[in-house]
Design an enzyme around this catalytic site. Structure first.
Site, mmCIF file in Angstrom:
data_model
loop_
_atom_site.group_PDB
_atom_site.id
_atom_site.type_symbol
_atom_site.label_atom_id
_atom_site.label_comp_id
_atom_site.label_asym_id
_atom_site.label_seq_id
_atom_site.Cartn_x
_atom_site.Cartn_y
_atom_site.Cartn_z
ATOM 1 N N ASP A 246 35.711 43.531 41.127
ATOM 2 C CA ASP A 246 35.427 43.225 39.735
ATOM 3 C C ASP A 246 35.840 41.768 39.524
ATOM 4 O O ASP A 246 36.493 41.158 40.386
ATOM 5 C CB ASP A 246 36.150 44.171 38.766
ATOM 6 C CG ASP A 246 35.481 44.171 37.377
ATOM 7 O OD1 ASP A 246 34.719 43.221 37.081
ATOM 8 O OD2 ASP A 246 35.714 45.113 36.588
HETATM 9 C C1 BGC Z 1 33.612 43.868 34.046
HETATM 10 C C2 BGC Z 1 32.474 44.248 34.975
HETATM 11 C C3 BGC Z 1 31.405 43.190 34.913
HETATM 12 C C4 BGC Z 1 32.039 41.851 35.293
HETATM 13 C C5 BGC Z 1 31.054 40.711 35.301
HETATM 14 C C6 BGC Z 1 34.112 42.483 34.317
HETATM 15 O O1 BGC Z 1 35.019 42.083 33.350
HETATM 16 O O2 BGC Z 1 34.651 44.802 34.169
HETATM 17 O O3 BGC Z 1 31.944 45.492 34.623
HETATM 18 O O4 BGC Z 1 30.344 43.518 35.754
HETATM 19 O O5 BGC Z 1 33.059 41.557 34.363
HETATM 20 O O6 BGC Z 1 30.638 40.388 34.027
#
Ligand code: BGC
Length: 760
Positions: free
Chosen positions: A279
């Site tokens: 993530d």
């Molecule tokens: C989120 C993800 C997301 C990523 C990119 C993170 O903060 O938890 O689900 O895909 O950001 O935007």
């Protein structure tokens, strides 16, 4: 944390079968063959180019290999020009391709990035129609191609454990079986377009409160029976090319660098051959990320910008920090290169990561001169899919004396509630979508009625942080309601608009959990005043989870749950209210009467262990959602699987054909009303006598049947061995305990129409 018996589940089918036969003879719990054998594991498809990939890896320098393992900007990574390897482009998200963030998160001016905004994932889950999962995924894949994206960061499939999780709207269900059925179609839909899906967030990311540092502990049984099956199905049946590791810790170790989750289970037991993406900012340690399963590190630039990473660990390089880009400071950048140079035994680990990335690149037509499918954007077909999912996902919760559908001959309709006139596409966090257009509920009603009726509108409340009931707005709403034949109240929750401070006005948003389960902005007071002013009121709820309706549900004639229904949502709501569409959605999670009734609060420790905000033990164990309500005999407000129709269905007698370790259930379902409609026939299994405490019943099969008035269809539901198993902590495997079982078939988890007992 490593597992004592990581390889138990890798036992060959023959050996497991032998154990099974022996167990049967002694009437002991028996391990049963896996539904997905090595041959049917869809991951095999990723291996077809391995010979070419290995040759390509041979040509790479150590520096080039490491350059593949981390982002080079907000959403792009890798790329080796010399070898014709392009960079890989990712984009959120789960219900539409996100607006361009630019390489530096500053956005892109004049980008053609207003696209199809699909209903959110819990709307999709409420359709209980796996074919729509495929259609939904196809729209995302096609639009991702058009926008030049190789990986879509979705679907989100974490278990909906607490009603308060701010991200429930991005997730599917409280039930692992429903998740598994819906996610497979979604993934195939995306990937058949030559775009990778990224299933997130692996694993145990079930709340936003302290999502970045909470340490989740749960029993092995809860992990295996509740929290993992959706991911396993995504990998083995959906053939997911990528998975995203989550922010939280799991049993003391960051999930993204967790050897047990990533190496033992995902890449070991399940045979995952694709790519694990972190993530955004979930990597914390070079050595652990290298060794414990992270293949591609993303988003650490955000953490560095906000200075929330340990600089000494991230900047082990001798190069002066000032001249190194944010991206060189990633854990899997310079620091990894140095570590590998010092310890050449790490090279095979590095090669494995590069190999996984290249597999996904082959699968998404990025190498050897293959061409991206052109994709399409904002087509009528995509909009029609958005409409269809919304229409099938809307759930009719209550309909007293056939109040709905409303008659089109109605002369004045009062629409009350600020949600009726609000767009939600850009809200919620990373799942934001710039919609080509968004039909609000108010617009949808106007579209449906044209000039045939007068529509009056009164917001009744203001959407703003800490906003309480506003007496003036309530008085206006009462007057508007009184003057109309019928009132459509549109309320519930909202998404925040402003991405940088979305917690300010959001009740369904990333990064924050909801404060409670009530409707915000003083709506409880408002809705009661409106119903009192005009009893001909239907309440339409928007939102990403259960809402406490207990104060007023008895007073309203009809209640409709519309979730966040996407760009065509307003039209879909109108179609359902006026009967152009017969509702067929079913709840993918339980609505408790009161928040305190929900198992995460009753049995568990949500949002954290008392006295330690960074710890969380899932003491509710396997008793999540209806498994709790049914077993502990707590009446829900609306049960899992509940959803009414404008017609009626008759369930014929069950015929059950038991095999040695499976059963086939057949029954006839008839539409006994005057309207065409669809029923979701749900089969639950009960194990009345077991060595361990088992839930009262568990969903193990379902089928959505579409029936004309008077029409009958025979429904055949297969219950394979897994339908009867539980996870045995002692032997570390799923077992089937021979004996009596019961199958319960019905229209919801609490509306069982037919049952049958049999022996396995
Ligand atoms: C989120 C993800 C997301 C990523 C990119 C993170 O903060 O938890 O689900 O895909 O950001 O935007």
């Amino acid at each position: 944390m490593s597992h004592p018996f990581p390889f138990t589940a890798l036992l060959g089918t023959a050996l497991v079968c032998a154990t099974a036969t022996a167990g049967l003879a002694q009437n002991k719990p028996t391990a049963t063959p896996k539904a997905t054998t090595a041959a049917s594991n869809k991951q095999a498809a990723l291996l077809v180019n391995d010979a070419k990939i290995n040759a390509l890896i041979q040509k790479m320098t150590l520096e080039e290999k490491v350059s593949m393992l981390h982002a080079n900007s907000a959403f792009a990574a890798g790329g080796i020009k010399r070898l014709g390897i392009p960079e890989i482009m990712t984009s959120d998200g789960p219900h539409g391709v996100r607006p361009e963030q630019g390489r530096d998160w500053k956005g892109v001016k004049n980008a053609n990035d207003a696209g199809t905004y699909m209903p959110t994932n819990n709307t999709l889950a409420s359709t209980w129609n796996p074919a729509l999962g495929y259609a939904y995924g196809s729209v995302l894949g096609s639009e991702a191609n058009f926008r030049g994206k190789d990986i879509i960061l979705g679907p989100g499939i974490n278990i909906i454990r607490t009603p308060l999780n701010g991200r429930n709207f991005e997730y599917l269900s409280e039930d692992p079986f429903l998740i598994s059925k819906m996610v497979v179609g979604y993934i195939k839909g995306v990937q058949d377009q030559g775009v990778a899906a990224s299933v997130k967030h692996f694993a145990a990311n079930n709340q936003e409160a302290h999502r970045n540092d909470v340490d989740v502990t749960m029993s092995e049984r809860a992990l295996r029976e509740i929290y993992l099956p959706g991911f396993k199905a995504a990998v083995q049946q959906g053939g997911a090319y990528t998975l995203m590791g989550s922010y939280n810790k799991f049993r003391g170790t960051w999930a993204t660098e967790n050897a047990y989750l990533m190496n033992d289970i995902l890449k070991g037991e399940w045979g995952f051959k694709g790519l694990v993406i972190s993530d955004w900012g979930s990597v914390h340690d070079t050595q652990k990320a290298l060794r414990n399963g992270t293949d591609l590190e993303m988003g650490t630039d955000l953490a560095l910008m906000y200075k929330s990473v340990d600089q000494s660990a991230a900047t082990a390089s001798t190069a002066p920090t000032a001249v190194r880009s944010l991206y060189d400071q990633f854990f899997l950048a310079d620091a990894a290169l140095e570590a590998i140079k010092k310890d050449p035994k790490l090279v095979p680990l590095l090669d494995d990561k590069v190999r996984r990335i290249l597999r996904v690149m082959y699968a998404t037509n990025m190498l050897d001169g293959a061409k991206r499918q052109p994709g399409t954007y904002n087509t009528k077909e995509h909009q029609a899919t958005a409409l269809k999912v919304a229409e099938e996902g809307i759930v009719l919760l209550k309909n007293e004396a056939g109040f709905l559908p409303l008659k089109k001959t109605v002369k004045t309709i009062a629409v009350i509630g600020a949600n009726a006139d609000r767009e939600n596409a850009m809200g919620g966090g990373s799942a934001q979508v710039k919609a080509k257009y968004e039909i609000t509920p108010l617009q949808g009603l106007k579209n449906a009625l044209g000039n045939t009726a007068t529509i009056t509108y009164s917001p009744g409340y203001k959407i703003a942080r800490d906003q309480k009931a506003d007496p003036q707005l309530i008085a206006q709403a009462i007057a508007t309601a009184k003057a109309a034949d019928v009132v459509v109240y549109v309320g519930g929750s909202t998404h925040g608009y402003d991405y940088s401070k979305w917690s300010d006005n959001a009740y369904d948003a990333e990064g924050v959990d909801k404060p409670d389960m009530n409707m915000p902005f003083g709506q409880d007071e408002l809705v009661q005043a409106v119903v009192k002013a005009n009893s001909n009121t239907v309440v339409v709820l928007l939102g990403g989870g259960p809402i406490d309706v207990s104060a007023w549900v008895g007073q309203t004639k009809a209640l409709v749950e519309a979730w966040y229904p996407g760009m065509e949502g307003g039209n879909a709501i109108a179609h359902v209210l006026f009967g152009d569409v017969n509702p067929s959605g079913k709840l993918p999670f339980t609505f408790p009467v009161k928040l305190e009734d929900s198992p995460a609060l009753k049995l568990g420790e949500y949002p954290s262990t008392p006295g330690d905000p960074l710890k969380q033990t899932y003491k509710d164990d396997i008793f999540v959602g209806y498994r709790y309500f049914d077993t502990y005999k707590v009446a829900p407000q609306f049960a899992f699987g509940h959803g009414l129709s404008y017609t009626t269905f008759e369930y014929g007698k069950l015929s059950v054909k038991p095999g040695t370790q499976s059963a086939t259930v057949t029954l006839t379902v008839r539409n006994t009303g005057k309207t065409a409609g669809a029923e979701v026939v749900q089969a639950y299994v009960k194990d009345p006598q077991a060595r361990v405490k088992r839930p009262e019943k568990e969903l193990k099969a379902f089928e959505k049947v579409f029936l004309k008035p008077g029409e009958a269809k025979t429904v055949t539901l297969q219950l394979p061995a897994e339908s009867f198993q539980y996870y045995d902590e002692a032997t570390k495997q799923f077992v089937l305990e021979p004996g009596q079982f019961e199958v319960l078939v019905g229209s919801s988890s609490r509306d069982i129409r037919q049952t049958s007992n049999f022996k396995l």
